[in-house]
Design an enzyme around this catalytic site. Sequence first.
Site, PDB file in Angstrom:
ATOM      1  N   GLU A 128       0.799  -1.228   0.000  1.00  0.00           N
ATOM      2  CA  GLU A 128       0.000   0.000   0.000  1.00  0.00           C
ATOM      3  C   GLU A 128       0.828   1.273   0.000  1.00  0.00           C
ATOM      4  OE1 GLU A 128      -3.128   0.001   2.818  1.00  0.00           O
ATOM      5  OE2 GLU A 128      -4.059  -1.765   1.962  1.00  0.00           O
ATOM      6  N   GLU A 239      -5.317 -10.385   1.236  1.00  0.00           N
ATOM      7  CA  GLU A 239      -5.925  -9.923   2.483  1.00  0.00           C
ATOM      8  C   GLU A 239      -7.389  -9.584   2.282  1.00  0.00           C
ATOM      9  OE1 GLU A 239      -5.039  -6.354   5.588  1.00  0.00           O
ATOM     10  OE2 GLU A 239      -3.317  -7.212   4.546  1.00  0.00           O
TER      11      GLU A 239
END
Length: 463
Positions: A128, A239
Amino acid sequence: MQLTHLLAFALSLATSEAAYKGFNYGATKSDGSVKSQSDFESEFSTAKNLVGTSGFTSARLYTMIQGGTTNSPISAIPAAIAENTSLLLGLWASGGGMDNELAALKSAISQYGDSFAKLVVGISVGSEDLYRASSEGEKVNAGIGIGPDDLVSFIKEVRSIISGTALSSVPIGHVDTWTAWTNGSNSAVIDAVDWLGFDGYPYFQSSMSNSISDAKSLFDDSVAKTKAVAKGKEVWITETGWPVSGSTQNLGVASLANAKTYWDEVGCPLFDETNTWWYILQDANPTTPNPSFGVVGSTLSTTPLFDLSCSNSTRPSASASSSAAGSATPVGSAVPSGSAAVNPSSSGIVSSAVPSTTPGFTVGKGFRPSNSSAAAYYSSASASGSAYPKFTKTASGSSATSTTAGSSSDSSSTNSGKSSSESSSTNSGASASSSILATGGASSVSGSVFGALVAVFAFVATL
């Protein structure tokens, strides 16, 4: 004799090409204390023996560094060797600590050799980072990130380091939000990786209709958007999950019943078909975060909080998985970012106050906030046309809701904050068939496996 050889060959194909199935594991517990090798061994053993499952035998890590050290390899590695658990390695790329992550990777290769290398299914460079470096990430103090140029440079550096080692054939990827992947300015990262890691959390899409009945469609939509820009490379689900307890996010209600529904409708079709790392085995030790995603409670046990069995009706048919193998490949998740900072040794993420040897960032997409803090929840593209979601945090910082941005058709599930015991997820899938085979198989080859089995048994029938 010929029949025996054919059957053995068919079975070996089915075994070698099975998708990886595991959980995300942070480097610390929910109170910030550092996990030891025995802690990881207990978690890996529990995951392999969860009641109602065939066993979750893979682990996704957020950092290569053991908590409390400058650049010593994380103790999850010897634990994985002891428990025969495969590893999706993660290197925290933001915050200036990449040199120490690389040093830990080198040390792990030399220290553990082939016993370590044979367990590594992929390496995620960063998590991220692109989202956190965006203007939208900066607006919500998502934490330190890096741009595509720096990330590509790190990816090349990792390739150079593993060249000529036992990890030379391991596919390299990056984990980020779908909005980061679909932002054209980040296309160089897609070109540089072997697979794309995806994380998605419909529960946190609070600016949209995000009830549990909408969750599967939100998840599928965000995965489809990521695959559309992947240039044929695999997308691994690194995830995702639904909380068993915690605050309500718009229509997203945290409960055991909803966690079970999400597991059935999203998880079960992925398991054994797509490389998937679920969030999370346990996040309530010793304290319970809000929200809490653990499938087991504060006491590590092979008896889960809800039924983890998957009925045949929740799994894709063999023909469907073979014809859609490319589109059904797992998507990855991303690393922490959000309202609460975490220590990479525990979750793979660290606060800005932590030395640069460990990742520094705050909770955001794909990351679970430490303890009771919640993530800055991801929603949709901004109305201004930005590919990055907008977020606002509550005054307490314990939870955050995304601002309205973009139509629901532009929104897809992404990530959210997690407990400090976990670190942000990273994921990936190898795009090249050679890379896939080198790592022991991936979902994209499920079609070829099925075809091989059909061909073998069809031939046997003629004997």
